[in-house]
Write a protein that holds these residues in place. Structure first.
Motif, PDB file in Angstrom:
ATOM      1  N   ASN A  41       0.826  -1.208   0.000  1.00 35.91           N
ATOM      2  CA  ASN A  41       0.000   0.000   0.000  1.00 35.91           C
ATOM      3  C   ASN A  41       0.862   1.260   0.000  1.00 35.91           C
ATOM      4  O   ASN A  41       0.478   2.276  -0.586  1.00 35.91           O
ATOM      5  CB  ASN A  41      -0.949  -0.002   1.197  1.00 35.91           C
ATOM      6  CG  ASN A  41      -2.118  -0.931   0.973  1.00 35.91           C
ATOM      7  OD1 ASN A  41      -2.528  -1.150  -0.155  1.00 35.91           O
ATOM      8  ND2 ASN A  41      -2.637  -1.487   2.042  1.00 35.91           N
ATOM      9  N   ALA A  42       2.021   1.212   0.635  1.00 39.52           N
ATOM     10  CA  ALA A  42       2.939   2.340   0.578  1.00 39.52           C
ATOM     11  C   ALA A  42       3.422   2.563  -0.851  1.00 39.52           C
ATOM     12  O   ALA A  42       3.541   3.713  -1.305  1.00 39.52           O
ATOM     13  CB  ALA A  42       4.120   2.106   1.512  1.00 39.52           C
ATOM     14  N   VAL A  43       3.685   1.502  -1.560  1.00 38.35           N
ATOM     15  CA  VAL A  43       4.082   1.609  -2.972  1.00 38.35           C
ATOM     16  C   VAL A  43       2.948   2.215  -3.789  1.00 38.35           C
ATOM     17  O   VAL A  43       3.181   3.065  -4.658  1.00 38.35           O
ATOM     18  CB  VAL A  43       4.489   0.222  -3.517  1.00 38.35           C
ATOM     19  CG1 VAL A  43       4.664   0.257  -5.016  1.00 38.35           C
ATOM     20  CG2 VAL A  43       5.756  -0.257  -2.838  1.00 38.35           C
ATOM     21  N   ASN A  44       1.718   1.817  -3.506  1.00 33.03           N
ATOM     22  CA  ASN A  44       0.577   2.374  -4.231  1.00 33.03           C
ATOM     23  C   ASN A  44       0.438   3.875  -3.993  1.00 33.03           C
ATOM     24  O   ASN A  44       0.125   4.628  -4.916  1.00 33.03           O
ATOM     25  CB  ASN A  44      -0.712   1.661  -3.827  1.00 33.03           C
ATOM     26  CG  ASN A  44      -0.842   0.322  -4.477  1.00 33.03           C
ATOM     27  OD1 ASN A  44      -0.234   0.068  -5.512  1.00 33.03           O
ATOM     28  ND2 ASN A  44      -1.623  -0.553  -3.883  1.00 33.03           N
ATOM     29  N   ILE A  45       0.661   4.316  -2.765  1.00 33.40           N
ATOM     30  CA  ILE A  45       0.593   5.749  -2.476  1.00 33.40           C
ATOM     31  C   ILE A  45       1.660   6.489  -3.288  1.00 33.40           C
ATOM     32  O   ILE A  45       1.390   7.552  -3.855  1.00 33.40           O
ATOM     33  CB  ILE A  45       0.754   6.008  -0.967  1.00 33.40           C
ATOM     34  CG1 ILE A  45      -0.480   5.519  -0.224  1.00 33.40           C
ATOM     35  CG2 ILE A  45       0.972   7.494  -0.685  1.00 33.40           C
ATOM     36  CD1 ILE A  45      -0.339   5.545   1.274  1.00 33.40           C
ATOM     37  N   ASN A  46       2.851   5.938  -3.354  1.00 31.63           N
ATOM     38  CA  ASN A  46       3.914   6.557  -4.159  1.00 31.63           C
ATOM     39  C   ASN A  46       3.537   6.632  -5.633  1.00 31.63           C
ATOM     40  O   ASN A  46       3.743   7.662  -6.286  1.00 31.63           O
ATOM     41  CB  ASN A  46       5.217   5.783  -4.015  1.00 31.63           C
ATOM     42  CG  ASN A  46       6.082   6.305  -2.913  1.00 31.63           C
ATOM     43  OD1 ASN A  46       5.919   7.427  -2.472  1.00 31.63           O
ATOM     44  ND2 ASN A  46       6.992   5.480  -2.456  1.00 31.63           N
ATOM     45  N   LEU A  47       3.017   5.548  -6.168  1.00 34.70           N
ATOM     46  CA  LEU A  47       2.663   5.526  -7.589  1.00 34.70           C
ATOM     47  C   LEU A  47       1.606   6.571  -7.923  1.00 34.70           C
ATOM     48  O   LEU A  47       1.734   7.311  -8.905  1.00 34.70           O
ATOM     49  CB  LEU A  47       2.164   4.134  -7.985  1.00 34.70           C
ATOM     50  CG  LEU A  47       3.215   3.038  -8.095  1.00 34.70           C
ATOM     51  CD1 LEU A  47       2.550   1.691  -8.279  1.00 34.70           C
ATOM     52  CD2 LEU A  47       4.166   3.326  -9.228  1.00 34.70           C
ATOM     53  N   VAL A  48       0.577   6.659  -7.109  1.00 29.50           N
ATOM     54  CA  VAL A  48      -0.494   7.618  -7.381  1.00 29.50           C
ATOM     55  C   VAL A  48      -0.011   9.049  -7.161  1.00 29.50           C
ATOM     56  O   VAL A  48      -0.364   9.954  -7.926  1.00 29.50           O
ATOM     57  CB  VAL A  48      -1.734   7.290  -6.521  1.00 29.50           C
ATOM     58  CG1 VAL A  48      -2.776   8.382  -6.615  1.00 29.50           C
ATOM     59  CG2 VAL A  48      -2.335   5.967  -6.954  1.00 29.50           C
ATOM     60  N   ALA A  49       0.813   9.268  -6.138  1.00 30.18           N
ATOM     61  CA  ALA A  49       1.318  10.621  -5.884  1.00 30.18           C
ATOM     62  C   ALA A  49       2.202  11.103  -7.027  1.00 30.18           C
ATOM     63  O   ALA A  49       2.058  12.249  -7.490  1.00 30.18           O
ATOM     64  CB  ALA A  49       2.082  10.644  -4.563  1.00 30.18           C
ATOM     65  N   PHE A  50       3.110  10.261  -7.480  1.00 26.89           N
ATOM     66  CA  PHE A  50       3.967  10.674  -8.592  1.00 26.89           C
ATOM     67  C   PHE A  50       3.167  10.838  -9.877  1.00 26.89           C
ATOM     68  O   PHE A  50       3.455  11.730 -10.683  1.00 26.89           O
ATOM     69  CB  PHE A  50       5.114   9.686  -8.796  1.00 26.89           C
ATOM     70  CG  PHE A  50       6.258   9.902  -7.859  1.00 26.89           C
ATOM     71  CD1 PHE A  50       6.971  11.087  -7.867  1.00 26.89           C
ATOM     72  CD2 PHE A  50       6.624   8.926  -6.955  1.00 26.89           C
ATOM     73  CE1 PHE A  50       8.031  11.302  -7.013  1.00 26.89           C
ATOM     74  CE2 PHE A  50       7.682   9.120  -6.085  1.00 26.89           C
ATOM     75  CZ  PHE A  50       8.381  10.314  -6.114  1.00 26.89           C
ATOM     76  N   TRP A  51       2.157  10.004 -10.080  1.00 28.02           N
ATOM     77  CA  TRP A  51       1.306  10.168 -11.257  1.00 28.02           C
ATOM     78  C   TRP A  51       0.613  11.525 -11.213  1.00 28.02           C
ATOM     79  O   TRP A  51       0.572  12.242 -12.197  1.00 28.02           O
ATOM     80  CB  TRP A  51       0.268   9.052 -11.321  1.00 28.02           C
ATOM     81  CG  TRP A  51      -0.855   9.372 -12.238  1.00 28.02           C
ATOM     82  CD1 TRP A  51      -0.849   9.308 -13.593  1.00 28.02           C
ATOM     83  CD2 TRP A  51      -2.158   9.832 -11.869  1.00 28.02           C
ATOM     84  NE1 TRP A  51      -2.065   9.691 -14.101  1.00 28.02           N
ATOM     85  CE2 TRP A  51      -2.889  10.021 -13.049  1.00 28.02           C
ATOM     86  CE3 TRP A  51      -2.782  10.097 -10.654  1.00 28.02           C
ATOM     87  CZ2 TRP A  51      -4.207  10.465 -13.047  1.00 28.02           C
ATOM     88  CZ3 TRP A  51      -4.088  10.534 -10.656  1.00 28.02           C
ATOM     89  CH2 TRP A  51      -4.779  10.721 -11.839  1.00 28.02           C
ATOM     90  N   ARG A  52       0.094  11.883 -10.061  1.00 29.98           N
ATOM     91  CA  ARG A  52      -0.667  13.118  -9.927  1.00 29.98           C
ATOM     92  C   ARG A  52       0.205  14.354 -10.131  1.00 29.98           C
ATOM     93  O   ARG A  52      -0.207  15.328 -10.751  1.00 29.98           O
ATOM     94  CB  ARG A  52      -1.334  13.160  -8.550  1.00 29.98           C
ATOM     95  CG  ARG A  52      -1.947  14.479  -8.138  1.00 29.98           C
ATOM     96  CD  ARG A  52      -3.124  14.828  -9.023  1.00 29.98           C
ATOM     97  NE  ARG A  52      -3.750  16.053  -8.600  1.00 29.98           N
ATOM     98  CZ  ARG A  52      -3.392  17.275  -9.009  1.00 29.98           C
ATOM     99  NH1 ARG A  52      -2.387  17.413  -9.836  1.00 29.98           N
ATOM    100  NH2 ARG A  52      -4.027  18.335  -8.590  1.00 29.98           N
ATOM    101  N   TYR A  53       1.423  14.322  -9.626  1.00 28.24           N
ATOM    102  CA  TYR A  53       2.263  15.509  -9.676  1.00 28.24           C
ATOM    103  C   TYR A  53       3.144  15.585 -10.908  1.00 28.24           C
ATOM    104  O   TYR A  53       3.563  16.680 -11.296  1.00 28.24           O
ATOM    105  CB  TYR A  53       3.129  15.605  -8.415  1.00 28.24           C
ATOM    106  CG  TYR A  53       2.340  16.105  -7.244  1.00 28.24           C
ATOM    107  CD1 TYR A  53       2.142  17.461  -7.049  1.00 28.24           C
ATOM    108  CD2 TYR A  53       1.765  15.225  -6.351  1.00 28.24           C
ATOM    109  CE1 TYR A  53       1.393  17.931  -5.994  1.00 28.24           C
ATOM    110  CE2 TYR A  53       1.013  15.674  -5.289  1.00 28.24           C
ATOM    111  CZ  TYR A  53       0.833  17.028  -5.115  1.00 28.24           C
ATOM    112  OH  TYR A  53       0.076  17.486  -4.066  1.00 28.24           O
ATOM    113  N   LEU A  54       3.449  14.481 -11.549  1.00 23.49           N
ATOM    114  CA  LEU A  54       4.360  14.531 -12.689  1.00 23.49           C
ATOM    115  C   LEU A  54       3.642  14.572 -14.032  1.00 23.49           C
ATOM    116  O   LEU A  54       3.995  15.373 -14.893  1.00 23.49           O
ATOM    117  CB  LEU A  54       5.328  13.350 -12.652  1.00 23.49           C
ATOM    118  CG  LEU A  54       6.300  13.362 -11.465  1.00 23.49           C
ATOM    119  CD1 LEU A  54       7.197  12.138 -11.519  1.00 23.49           C
ATOM    120  CD2 LEU A  54       7.123  14.635 -11.455  1.00 23.49           C
ATOM    121  N   ASP A  55       2.662  13.703 -14.243  1.00 19.91           N
ATOM    122  CA  ASP A  55       1.992  13.673 -15.538  1.00 19.91           C
ATOM    123  C   ASP A  55       0.560  13.157 -15.383  1.00 19.91           C
ATOM    124  O   ASP A  55       0.286  11.990 -15.667  1.00 19.91           O
ATOM    125  CB  ASP A  55       2.772  12.794 -16.503  1.00 19.91           C
ATOM    126  CG  ASP A  55       2.367  13.023 -17.948  1.00 19.91           C
ATOM    127  OD1 ASP A  55       1.560  13.946 -18.196  1.00 19.91           O
ATOM    128  OD2 ASP A  55       2.860  12.293 -18.805  1.00 19.91           O
TER     129      ASP A  55
END
Length: 103
Positions: A41-55
């Motif tokens: 779940n920590a990995v999922n938070i990272n994936l969604v956060a980077f998706w939201r802020y980068l592209d």
């Protein structure tokens, strides 16, 4: 007002550290399985956060998150089946006492 990316990364790092501590410190196999889920779940938070802020125009972060969810569901199914099988045979779920591979 938007939440900064660093807050998500700190939350994710904290969740991952709690999961890692649970994997390394627990003796109960079910607690170890739950700790691995925390780490995923920590990995999922990272994936969604980077998706939201980068592209946010591309859906790559959300697609990877769905894939991680599918892997986590498969891991829980297989892990719980193994734990139930070991419990039926040994009558314990303590990881130190599970030595089925030893002669």
């Amino acid at each position: 007002m938007s939440v900064p990316l660093s807050w998500f990364l700190v939350l994710s790092a904290g969740l991952f550290c709690i999961g890692l501590y649970g994997v390394l410190a627990r003796k109960n196999a079910i607690a170890i399985l739950l700790s691995v889920e925390l780490m995923l779940n920590a990995v999922n938070i990272n994936l969604v956060a980077f998706w939201r802020y980068l592209d946010p125009a591309k859906m790559a972060g959300q697609v990877f998150t769905v894939i991680v969810f599918a892997v986590a569901a498969a891991e829980v199914a297989v892990g719980l089946a193994l734990i139930i099988s070991v419990y039926r045979r040994r009558h314990t779920v303590v990881a130190d006492e599970i030595d089925l591979m030893k002669w």
